[in-house]
Design a protein around this motif. Sequence first.
Motif, mmCIF file in Angstrom:
data_model
loop_
_atom_site.group_PDB
_atom_site.id
_atom_site.type_symbol
_atom_site.label_atom_id
_atom_site.label_comp_id
_atom_site.label_asym_id
_atom_site.label_seq_id
_atom_site.Cartn_x
_atom_site.Cartn_y
_atom_site.Cartn_z
ATOM 1 N N LYS A 7 0.852 -1.191 0.000
ATOM 2 C CA LYS A 7 0.000 0.000 0.000
ATOM 3 C C LYS A 7 0.887 1.240 0.000
ATOM 4 N N PRO A 8 0.481 2.288 -0.719
ATOM 5 C CA PRO A 8 1.269 3.527 -0.730
ATOM 6 C C PRO A 8 1.339 4.158 0.661
ATOM 7 N N VAL A 9 2.529 4.584 1.032
ATOM 8 C CA VAL A 9 2.753 5.251 2.323
ATOM 9 C C VAL A 9 3.667 6.458 2.095
ATOM 10 N N PHE A 10 3.319 7.284 1.110
ATOM 11 C CA PHE A 10 4.198 8.392 0.742
ATOM 12 C C PHE A 10 4.394 9.387 1.879
ATOM 13 N N GLU A 11 3.365 9.668 2.644
ATOM 14 C CA GLU A 11 3.512 10.605 3.768
ATOM 15 C C GLU A 11 4.524 10.073 4.783
ATOM 16 N N VAL A 12 4.539 8.770 4.998
ATOM 17 C CA VAL A 12 5.530 8.173 5.905
ATOM 18 C C VAL A 12 6.920 8.320 5.297
ATOM 19 N N PHE A 13 7.041 8.070 3.983
ATOM 20 C CA PHE A 13 8.331 8.269 3.315
ATOM 21 C C PHE A 13 8.833 9.693 3.531
ATOM 22 N N LEU A 14 7.950 10.685 3.354
ATOM 23 C CA LEU A 14 8.372 12.083 3.539
ATOM 24 C C LEU A 14 8.848 12.338 4.968
ATOM 25 N N SER A 15 8.190 11.742 5.937
ATOM 26 C CA SER A 15 8.615 11.896 7.328
ATOM 27 C C SER A 15 10.012 11.324 7.534
ATOM 28 N N VAL A 16 10.262 10.150 6.984
ATOM 29 C CA VAL A 16 11.588 9.524 7.099
ATOM 30 C C VAL A 16 12.628 10.368 6.376
ATOM 31 N N LYS A 17 12.277 10.903 5.226
ATOM 32 C CA LYS A 17 13.188 11.761 4.457
ATOM 33 C C LYS A 17 13.560 12.993 5.280
ATOM 34 N N HIS A 18 12.586 13.609 5.921
ATOM 35 C CA HIS A 18 12.853 14.791 6.751
ATOM 36 C C HIS A 18 13.756 14.448 7.930
ATOM 37 N N ILE A 19 13.530 13.304 8.535
ATOM 38 C CA ILE A 19 14.390 12.875 9.647
ATOM 39 C C ILE A 19 15.816 12.655 9.153
ATOM 40 N N TRP A 20 15.974 11.987 7.999
ATOM 41 C CA TRP A 20 17.307 11.754 7.444
ATOM 42 C C TRP A 20 18.005 13.091 7.175
ATOM 43 N N GLU A 21 17.276 14.035 6.578
ATOM 44 C CA GLU A 21 17.869 15.353 6.288
ATOM 45 C C GLU A 21 18.302 16.056 7.576
ATOM 46 N N TRP A 22 17.503 15.966 8.622
ATOM 47 C CA TRP A 22 17.838 16.575 9.904
ATOM 48 C C TRP A 22 19.082 15.922 10.501
ATOM 49 N N MET A 23 19.127 14.589 10.461
ATOM 50 C CA MET A 23 20.265 13.872 11.039
ATOM 51 C C MET A 23 21.549 14.067 10.228
ATOM 52 N N ASN A 24 21.405 14.425 8.974
ATOM 53 C CA ASN A 24 22.557 14.602 8.086
ATOM 54 C C ASN A 24 22.666 16.038 7.590
ATOM 55 N N SER A 25 22.224 16.991 8.404
ATOM 56 C CA SER A 25 22.162 18.393 7.971
ATOM 57 C C SER A 25 23.529 18.943 7.582
ATOM 58 N N GLU A 26 24.580 18.561 8.291
ATOM 59 C CA GLU A 26 25.921 19.049 7.951
ATOM 60 C C GLU A 26 26.356 18.541 6.580
ATOM 61 N N LEU A 27 26.137 17.270 6.318
ATOM 62 C CA LEU A 27 26.455 16.706 5.004
ATOM 63 C C LEU A 27 25.624 17.389 3.922
ATOM 64 N N CYS A 28 24.338 17.574 4.177
ATOM 65 C CA CYS A 28 23.459 18.230 3.207
ATOM 66 C C CYS A 28 23.966 19.638 2.900
ATOM 67 N N ARG A 29 24.367 20.360 3.931
ATOM 68 C CA ARG A 29 24.888 21.719 3.751
ATOM 69 C C ARG A 29 26.153 21.684 2.895
ATOM 70 N N LYS A 30 27.056 20.763 3.172
ATOM 71 C CA LYS A 30 28.331 20.664 2.443
ATOM 72 C C LYS A 30 28.130 20.450 0.961
ATOM 73 N N VAL A 31 27.144 19.631 0.610
ATOM 74 C CA VAL A 31 26.923 19.324 -0.800
ATOM 75 C C VAL A 31 25.885 20.214 -1.455
ATOM 76 N N GLY A 32 25.318 21.147 -0.685
ATOM 77 C CA GLY A 32 24.339 22.085 -1.248
ATOM 78 C C GLY A 32 22.951 21.509 -1.405
ATOM 79 N N TYR A 33 22.682 20.393 -0.744
ATOM 80 C CA TYR A 33 21.360 19.779 -0.840
ATOM 81 C C TYR A 33 20.363 20.587 -0.020
ATOM 82 N N GLY A 34 19.234 20.895 -0.622
ATOM 83 C CA GLY A 34 18.167 21.608 0.079
ATOM 84 C C GLY A 34 18.339 23.115 0.102
ATOM 85 N N THR A 35 19.415 23.608 -0.484
ATOM 86 C CA THR A 35 19.605 25.066 -0.550
ATOM 87 C C THR A 35 19.202 25.559 -1.921
ATOM 88 N N LYS A 36 18.692 26.754 -1.939
ATOM 89 C CA LYS A 36 18.261 27.304 -3.234
ATOM 90 C C LYS A 36 19.016 28.558 -3.546
#
Length: 141
Positions: free
Chosen positions: A112-141
């Motif tokens: 069954k589709p659980v896209f909202e759960v996927f988005l929650s997990v994605k947000h948690i991953w981004e939070w836990m890896n915020s320094e890495l995301c910042r270094k590579v420019g992920y999520g910045t515009k």
Amino acid sequence: TTGVKIEGMPEGFAGYAKAFYSWASDSNVKVLESEKTVISEKYGFAGTLDLLVHIGQKRLLIDIKTGKDIYPEAALQLSAYRQALQENSEPVEAMGVVLLREDGTYKFEEQKPVFEVFLSVKHIWEWMNSELCRKVGYGTK
């Protein structure tokens, strides 16, 4: 042993191949795409799906697994790929996982589709890896 000899197949993999071909035959699968890269511009993710198939009149997104069982988190990945396909005007009616076993058998489960759960997990991953995301420019515009 499975009793199936598949030319060019490394020792130990023939059972998985037999399981795949059994599933495809038993389900009357028509493969539409394999190893297709999908991108969600809207939500900022990409991945490579295993299979898009027709089974009967249904267009299905399929993930192929090997291992002990089909785990619930498989629905997260499939839901993300389904969203990316929909954004690109490629809807699917269903999604499922095929577990291939070394002994040549398989297990299939629709998910069954659980896209909202996927988005929650994605947000948690981004939070836990915020320094890495910042270094590579992920999520910045």
